[in-house]
Design an enzyme around this catalytic site. Structure first.
Site, PDB file in Angstrom:
ATOM      1  N   GLU A  26      32.964  31.042  29.101  1.00  0.00           N
ATOM      2  CA  GLU A  26      32.421  30.001  28.213  1.00  0.00           C
ATOM      3  C   GLU A  26      33.014  28.636  28.548  1.00  0.00           C
ATOM      4  O   GLU A  26      34.194  28.513  28.867  1.00  0.00           O
ATOM      5  CB  GLU A  26      32.750  30.391  26.763  1.00  0.00           C
ATOM      6  CG  GLU A  26      31.602  30.272  25.816  1.00  0.00           C
ATOM      7  CD  GLU A  26      30.393  31.134  26.184  1.00  0.00           C
ATOM      8  OE1 GLU A  26      29.492  30.634  26.884  1.00  0.00           O
ATOM      9  OE2 GLU A  26      30.349  32.294  25.756  1.00  0.00           O
ATOM     10  N   HIS A  27      32.168  27.621  28.454  1.00  0.00           N
ATOM     11  CA  HIS A  27      32.557  26.237  28.753  1.00  0.00           C
ATOM     12  C   HIS A  27      33.055  26.089  30.195  1.00  0.00           C
ATOM     13  O   HIS A  27      33.914  25.265  30.485  1.00  0.00           O
ATOM     14  CB  HIS A  27      33.622  25.733  27.761  1.00  0.00           C
ATOM     15  CG  HIS A  27      33.050  25.483  26.395  1.00  0.00           C
ATOM     16  ND1 HIS A  27      32.607  24.250  25.985  1.00  0.00           N
ATOM     17  CD2 HIS A  27      32.808  26.324  25.365  1.00  0.00           C
ATOM     18  CE1 HIS A  27      32.139  24.346  24.749  1.00  0.00           C
ATOM     19  NE2 HIS A  27      32.239  25.596  24.344  1.00  0.00           N
ATOM     20  N   SER A  61       4.690  24.520  15.291  1.00  0.00           N
ATOM     21  CA  SER A  61       5.627  25.628  15.395  1.00  0.00           C
ATOM     22  C   SER A  61       5.647  26.395  14.102  1.00  0.00           C
ATOM     23  O   SER A  61       5.780  25.806  13.033  1.00  0.00           O
ATOM     24  CB  SER A  61       7.019  25.094  15.684  1.00  0.00           C
ATOM     25  OG  SER A  61       7.946  26.130  15.516  1.00  0.00           O
ATOM     26  N   GLY A 116      24.161  30.276  18.950  1.00  0.00           N
ATOM     27  CA  GLY A 116      24.889  30.475  20.206  1.00  0.00           C
ATOM     28  C   GLY A 116      24.124  31.288  21.224  1.00  0.00           C
ATOM     29  O   GLY A 116      24.671  31.674  22.252  1.00  0.00           O
ATOM     30  N   SER A 120      17.490  26.688  22.059  1.00  0.00           N
ATOM     31  CA  SER A 120      17.078  25.396  22.607  1.00  0.00           C
ATOM     32  C   SER A 120      16.630  25.524  24.059  1.00  0.00           C
ATOM     33  O   SER A 120      15.586  25.001  24.448  1.00  0.00           O
ATOM     34  CB  SER A 120      18.213  24.376  22.477  1.00  0.00           C
ATOM     35  OG  SER A 120      19.403  24.937  22.943  1.00  0.00           O
ATOM     36  N   GLU A 152      18.166  17.561  27.577  1.00  0.00           N
ATOM     37  CA  GLU A 152      19.154  17.749  26.516  1.00  0.00           C
ATOM     38  C   GLU A 152      20.187  16.609  26.538  1.00  0.00           C
ATOM     39  O   GLU A 152      20.617  16.128  25.501  1.00  0.00           O
ATOM     40  CB  GLU A 152      19.811  19.117  26.665  1.00  0.00           C
ATOM     41  CG  GLU A 152      20.183  19.663  25.332  1.00  0.00           C
ATOM     42  CD  GLU A 152      20.328  21.178  25.274  1.00  0.00           C
ATOM     43  OE1 GLU A 152      21.313  21.591  24.683  1.00  0.00           O
ATOM     44  OE2 GLU A 152      19.475  21.918  25.798  1.00  0.00           O
ATOM     45  N   ASP A 164      22.534  27.705  30.307  1.00  0.00           N
ATOM     46  CA  ASP A 164      21.507  28.224  29.392  1.00  0.00           C
ATOM     47  C   ASP A 164      20.119  28.155  30.014  1.00  0.00           C
ATOM     48  O   ASP A 164      19.332  29.102  29.931  1.00  0.00           O
ATOM     49  CB  ASP A 164      21.514  27.428  28.079  1.00  0.00           C
ATOM     50  CG  ASP A 164      22.855  27.487  27.394  1.00  0.00           C
ATOM     51  OD1 ASP A 164      23.722  28.255  27.845  1.00  0.00           O
ATOM     52  OD2 ASP A 164      23.045  26.769  26.401  1.00  0.00           O
ATOM     53  N   TYR A 214      31.547  19.785  21.235  1.00  0.00           N
ATOM     54  CA  TYR A 214      31.135  20.167  22.591  1.00  0.00           C
ATOM     55  C   TYR A 214      31.395  19.015  23.562  1.00  0.00           C
ATOM     56  O   TYR A 214      32.053  19.181  24.603  1.00  0.00           O
ATOM     57  CB  TYR A 214      29.652  20.556  22.610  1.00  0.00           C
ATOM     58  CG  TYR A 214      29.225  21.076  23.947  1.00  0.00           C
ATOM     59  CD1 TYR A 214      29.317  22.431  24.242  1.00  0.00           C
ATOM     60  CD2 TYR A 214      28.763  20.223  24.945  1.00  0.00           C
ATOM     61  CE1 TYR A 214      28.945  22.919  25.489  1.00  0.00           C
ATOM     62  CE2 TYR A 214      28.396  20.702  26.185  1.00  0.00           C
ATOM     63  CZ  TYR A 214      28.491  22.047  26.453  1.00  0.00           C
ATOM     64  OH  TYR A 214      28.134  22.522  27.691  1.00  0.00           O
TER      65      TYR A 214
HETATM   66  C1  GLA Z   1      26.293  25.624  25.382  1.00  0.00           C
HETATM   67  C2  GLA Z   1      25.834  24.788  26.578  1.00  0.00           C
HETATM   68  C3  GLA Z   1      26.107  25.505  27.897  1.00  0.00           C
HETATM   69  C4  GLA Z   1      27.538  26.027  27.979  1.00  0.00           C
HETATM   70  C5  GLA Z   1      27.913  26.770  26.703  1.00  0.00           C
HETATM   71  C6  GLA Z   1      29.360  27.163  26.667  1.00  0.00           C
HETATM   72  O1  GLA Z   1      25.494  26.763  25.250  1.00  0.00           O
HETATM   73  O2  GLA Z   1      24.476  24.490  26.483  1.00  0.00           O
HETATM   74  O3  GLA Z   1      25.818  24.658  28.975  1.00  0.00           O
HETATM   75  O4  GLA Z   1      28.436  25.001  28.257  1.00  0.00           O
HETATM   76  O5  GLA Z   1      27.640  26.021  25.538  1.00  0.00           O
HETATM   77  O6  GLA Z   1      29.654  28.063  27.670  1.00  0.00           O
END
Ligand code: GLA
Length: 377
Positions: A26-27, A61, A116, A120, A152, A164, A214
């Protein structure tokens, strides 16, 4: 000519576009790292019709109130958040090509929002993929992923990485994907988990920090990188750093940046080890790495929250769960659990009672499987 007014048949296409999970990493996508996501079997479905006008678009939608009416020649961000994913994609497409014309869109989703699992990216990628097909724009999946990411950044204001959009577009049934976010090379890794399954527990909270936190993390990790890279005279990429270089800079970094930096390097190692464990079918090790990953997100990168920690702690006490961690950006959303299929119902019931007693918020859950990416229906 407006096809409807002229009584002409509209060409219609239908697309399904999935959300994603991330098994570990993650991240790391915006830190030149490795990630291990998979598309899931929750999707947004879009029906797109060229309406014969030059630039008038109507988007309806089922999940959201109201109708979004847009003119392709005057695109600007809106106060309504979900509009911005659409407007951002249209804006990027307009910059790349003049071939998108007026269209009508109807959509319906079962990807939980703010959880999570990237509802999106599902939306952005579904729309971009659909318009690419409808107006024969000739863009490939990577071009679509990048334009959705830019959408985004510019219209939504989240400086997201590429994970994502990549996962939504490139997903493959019964496979996770090990993506090198520096080179963008990736490999599919089969996910034969049986008798285990992937269970998501949804905290149903999205803390305010989700958007600002974020971008803050992104800045912090970049600042930490710049400092260490300069000290050691290497190109500023986390790939060029080692733990001992980071340790040498502990004082200069200060407590917070030191933790952020350590996290990135440690999590990166975990991803590579997790991918190996998955290839060998060593689910026990994969699970351990997930717990360690969550610990890093909780204590070092600080993107977790009490609700997520509570659910991961609950999982830790269960012998039928191999591993659990938060997924996605954090500050709320879901935990991902690798759990024996015979124990899902019991654990969900137990977690629901405990969670609702503690937080007075409903807990929801679903079992998912790695699935195919965005496609025509
Ligand atoms: C969000 C962002 C991704 C990624 C995650 C964390 O989903 O859109 O690009 O950074 O957080 O892993």
């Amino acid at each position: 000519m407006d096809y409807k007014q002229a009584g002409m048949e509209q060409r219609t296409i239908e697309i399904a576009s999935p959300g994603r999970i991330n098994i570990i990493g993650e991240h790391l996508d915006y830190n030149d790292g490795f990630v291990l996501p998979a598309a899931i079997d929750k999707r947004i479905r879009l029906k797109l019709m060229a309406n014969g006008t030059q630039s008038r678009c109507t988007i309806r939608s089922k999940g959201f109130e109201g109708v979004l009416e847009v003119d392709l020649y005057s695109l600007a961000p809106s106060n309504e958040n979900w509009h911005n994913y659409i407007l951002g994609v249209l804006n990027e497409l307009q910059k790349m090509t003049q071939s998108v014309k007026g269209f009508d869109c109807e959509m319906e989703t079962n990807v939980p929002a703010g959880s999570g699992v990237s509802s999106s990216a599902a939306l952005e990628c579904g729309l971009a993929y659909g318009l690419n097909a409808l107006f024969e724009l000739g863009l490939d999946r990577w071009q679509l992923a990048h334009l959705c990411q830019r959408a985004e950044h510019t219209f939504v204001g989240s400086k997201c990485g590429i994970m994502d959009q990549f996962a939504s577009l490139m997903g493959k049934k019964h496979h996770a994907m090990l993506l090198d976010c520096q080179s963008l090379a990736f490999e599919y890794i089969p996910t034969p988990l049986d008798p285990y399954v992937l269970l998501l527990l949804n905290t149903n909270v999205t803390h305010n920090l989700a958007a600002s936190g974020y971008n803050d993390r992104r800045e912090e990790s970049a600042a930490a990188l710049a400092l260490v890279a300069e000290r050691f005279n290497v190109d500023p990429s986390y790939r060029n750093l080692t733990l001992s270089m980071v340790d040498d800079c502990e004082d200069a970094l200060g407590e917070v940046l030191f933790r952020r930096c350590r996290y990135v390097l440690e999590e990166n190692k975990r991803v590579l080890e997790a991918a190996e464990a998955l290839k060998k079918g060593d689910l026990a090790r994969l699970g351990e790495l997930m717990y360690l990953s969550h610990h890093g997100q909780q204590k070092k990168y600080e993107v977790s929250c009490n609700e997520l920690d509570f659910l991961v702690d609950l999982a830790r006490g269960e012998e039928h769960i191999l591993g659990a961690r938060m997924v996605g950006g954090g500050f709320g959303g879901c935990t991902l659990n690798i759990i024996h299929k015979d124990h899902v119902d019991n654990f969900v019931a137990k977690a629901k009672t405990a969670y609702e007693r503690k937080f007075n918020i409903a807990l929801t859950s679903f079992v998912t499987v790695p699935s195919d990416g965005t496609a025509l229906q």
